[in-house]
Design a protein around this motif. Structure first.
Motif, short mmCIF file in Angstrom:
data_model
loop_
_atom_site.label_atom_id
_atom_site.label_comp_id
_atom_site.label_asym_id
_atom_site.label_seq_id
_atom_site.Cartn_x
_atom_site.Cartn_y
_atom_site.Cartn_z
N GLY A 1 0.82 -1.20 0.00
CA GLY A 1 0.00 0.00 0.00
C GLY A 1 0.85 1.25 0.00
N ARG B 1 -4.44 2.63 -5.93
CA ARG B 1 -5.11 2.04 -4.78
C ARG B 1 -5.25 0.55 -5.04
NH1 ARG B 1 -10.56 4.01 -4.01
NH2 ARG B 1 -10.39 3.93 -1.74
N LEU B 2 -5.02 -0.25 -4.03
CA LEU B 2 -4.96 -1.70 -4.22
C LEU B 2 -6.10 -2.39 -3.49
CD1 LEU B 2 -1.14 -2.19 -3.54
CD2 LEU B 2 -2.26 -2.19 -5.77
N PRO B 3 -6.44 -3.60 -3.93
CA PRO B 3 -7.44 -4.39 -3.18
C PRO B 3 -6.77 -5.11 -2.00
CG PRO B 3 -6.89 -5.48 -5.25
CD PRO B 3 -6.07 -4.23 -5.20
N ILE B 4 -6.09 -4.30 -1.17
CA ILE B 4 -5.27 -4.85 -0.09
C ILE B 4 -5.38 -3.97 1.15
CG2 ILE B 4 -2.83 -5.10 0.65
CD1 ILE B 4 -2.20 -6.02 -2.19
N TYR C 1 -13.76 -2.96 -3.05
CA TYR C 1 -12.51 -3.70 -3.13
C TYR C 1 -11.21 -2.88 -3.01
CZ TYR C 1 -15.48 -7.54 -4.58
OH TYR C 1 -16.44 -8.50 -4.61
N LEU C 2 -11.24 -1.59 -3.32
CA LEU C 2 -9.99 -0.84 -3.30
C LEU C 2 -9.88 -0.03 -2.01
CD1 LEU C 2 -9.80 0.42 -7.00
CD2 LEU C 2 -8.93 -1.70 -5.99
N ARG C 3 -8.67 0.05 -1.46
CA ARG C 3 -8.46 0.75 -0.20
C ARG C 3 -7.26 1.69 -0.28
NH1 ARG C 3 -12.75 -1.03 0.20
NH2 ARG C 3 -13.60 -2.56 1.65
N ASN D 1 -5.43 2.30 2.42
CA ASN D 1 -4.48 1.54 3.23
C ASN D 1 -3.28 2.38 3.67
OD1 ASN D 1 -3.47 -0.76 4.46
ND2 ASN D 1 -2.45 -1.49 2.60
#
Lengths: 416, 95
Positions: free
Chosen positions: A240, A249-252, B44-46, B48
């Motif tokens: 991230g 932006r990631l699905p994480i 689904y996207l963050r 983070n």
């Protein structure tokens, strides 16, 4: 310099003066064909296989700290391929096969020990699920074996079979699973990559990506700008933080997972054992310490340390399956940062930015994947298309609906 | 971790269940032209982030309220705790 028994004998007789550092400490060049961001297990394996299997020489691995200072040195060292879904299982089985030949392949003692892994089941329904998983494993060429309680009583008499709440009814064995000396994996891959001309550059933090017209042309680092035809990010745990610099932006979510080790004991636990009714897994290191862990703490964290409720939960899990563990004294606990993905499965893919590649989202299963992750990432970088066992590990799979959700809990990263 | 509940005072974080980024309050408009893309990003996207993070905690072992907790993900230090209801209303939601 090859390692061999003869070599140890000769060095022993000549005062051990012939050993040399096993990798160089080069200054970064102005340009490389491929720059790998992250000098952990996966990054070094990627560099190794790019050089060895795909004939690339002009490669740099950039590491923020020292080599192998991230999760490759913080995990609980387990290797296995007991997954179920078609998007995962062939990949992990390839990884286990690579583990089996790894030490010969890179001429380094990584202490690969196939001492078996056992997943306990505690109910009829769980047995059915494990039988199904065992069949899926065997379909992918892996080994799997269902053992009933009588067989386990003979093999592992110390388990609490008649626990009132979670009686042990049997288990799923994968005899080829086991443990590996984790630091040696990083060192072995680093040595092999360095010997083939890869520049491993430590204390070199990537501070930004050079992106022009949708194309990544290099990276900015704490040791200056480095141009690259391809930039391969491989920083699970910090994905991230790093990909944010490329505007992605990631699905994480990043979560903290704790691990524990006790004082050294005589051999008591022959393989890896996992609890089926809670989250607890344990093995015994060659030094004798019981190495164990359980759930992630469950909230976003980059802190590399967790909190006490999970310590209690893990200890309860241990006591539930092997009460003898209560007599062991805990020596150390620590935390590592996991890329928890939205379906519990990883990514090895191109990004929408030309020349920028991403490997991450390994959740708490990255260590066992190290060889196949490196091999498949190298394949993608060298050939521009995914390796056949990694075709589903795509970044856009949530848009297309092709999730790889082993547990079936949906987009809730702290439940995977 | 101790979460300083706006109504109940300091409570052990173990009483709570964690959901995730507080952006989950802002559900996209299902009638928008690009609703599919918006829902993909929402689901689904963050972001983070390493640092201050606004997140949703549910007081399951307590008064069952949803809270928006602002917490530093690098130190676990909690700097602000609000009722999610108040946050949602301040953003224009009716509840």
């Amino acid at each position: 310099m090859r390692y061999s028994a003869l070599r140890i004998l000769r060095e022993g007789l000549t005062g051990n003066k012939g050993w040399k550092p096993v990798w160089r400490e080069p200054e970064p060049k102005a340009e490389y064909d491929i720059v790998i961001v992250g000098g952990g297990g996966h990054g070094l394996a990627t560099a190794y296989y790019l050089a060895k299997e795909f004939g690339h020489k002009n490669i740099a691995v950039l590491e923020k700290g020292w080599l192998g200072s991230g999760n490759i040195g913080r995990n609980t060292t387990i290797i296995r391929s007991n997954y179920m879904l078609p998007g995962n299982e062939p990949f992990y089985e390839m990884s286990l096969k690579l583990w089996e030949g790894l030490e010969q392949d890179f001429n380094y003692n990584a202490m690969v020990s196939q001492r078996s892994i056992l997943n306990l089941y505690h109910s009829d329904a769980q047995r059915d699920a494990f039988v199904r998983r065992a069949n899926a494993m065997m379909l992918a060429g892996a080994d799997a074996e269902i053992a009933d309680a009588d067989q386990l009583r003979a093999e592992l008499p110390f388990l609490d079979f008649d626990n009132a709440r979670f009686p042990i009814k049997g288990g799923l064995f994968q005899r080829r699973g086991g443990t590996v000396r984790h630091d040696a994996v990083a060192w072995g891959y680093a040595r092999g990559a360095d010997a083939r001309g890869v520049d491993i550059i430590q204390n070199c933090e990537v501070t930004g990506f050079d992106i022009e017209n949708g194309r990544c042309t290099g990276v900015q680092t704490s040791r200056g700008a480095i141009r690259a035809k391809k930039v391969a990010v491989c920083v699970a745990g910090s994905s991230g933080r790093v990909m944010e610099k490329a505007g992605m932006r990631l699905p994480i979510e990043s979560h903290v997972l704790q691990a524990f080790v006790t004082e050294g004991l005589k051999p008591v636990i022959p393989g890896v054992i996992t609890f089926g009714a809670g989250h607890f897994y344990v093995s015994q290191s060659d030094k004798g310490g019981l190495v164990f862990g359980g759930d992630i703490d469950g909230y976003n964290s980059y802190a590399q340390r967790g909190n006490l409720p999970v310590v209690e939960d893990v200890a309860e899990g241990g006591m539930a399956i092997m009460p003898m563990i209560g007599r062991a004294r805990l020596l150390r606990s620590w935390g590592g940062i996991m890329d928890m993905s939205m379906d519990g499965s990883p990514f090895i893919d191109k990004t929408h930015i030309e020349g920028l590649y991403f490997n991450g989202g390994w959740c708490y299963g990255g260590f066992k994947a190290t060889p196949a992750s490196g091999f498949c990432y190298a394949h993608l970088l060298a050939k521009g298309e995914p390796h056949p066992v990694a075709t589903q590990m795509r970044l856009d799979r949530f848009m297309t609906g092709n999730l790889i959700d082993e547990k079936g809990v949906g987009n809730q990263p702290n439940l995977h | 971790m101790i979460i300083n509940h706006p109504l109940l005072g300091p409570r052990d974080a173990a009483e709570f269940v964690y959901l995730g980024d507080a952006s989950l309050i802002d559900r996209p408009d299902w009638e928008a032209e690009d609703a599919a893309a918006q829902f993909h990003a929402y689901g689904y996207l963050r972001d983070n982030p390493a640092g201050a993070h606004q997140e949703l905690w549910y007081h399951e072992q307590g008064d069952r309220s949803w809270l928006v907790v602002t917490r530093d993900t690098t130190t676990h230090e909690i700097t602000q705790v609000e009722l999610a209801r108040d946050v949602a209303r301040a953003r224009g939601r009716d509840r």
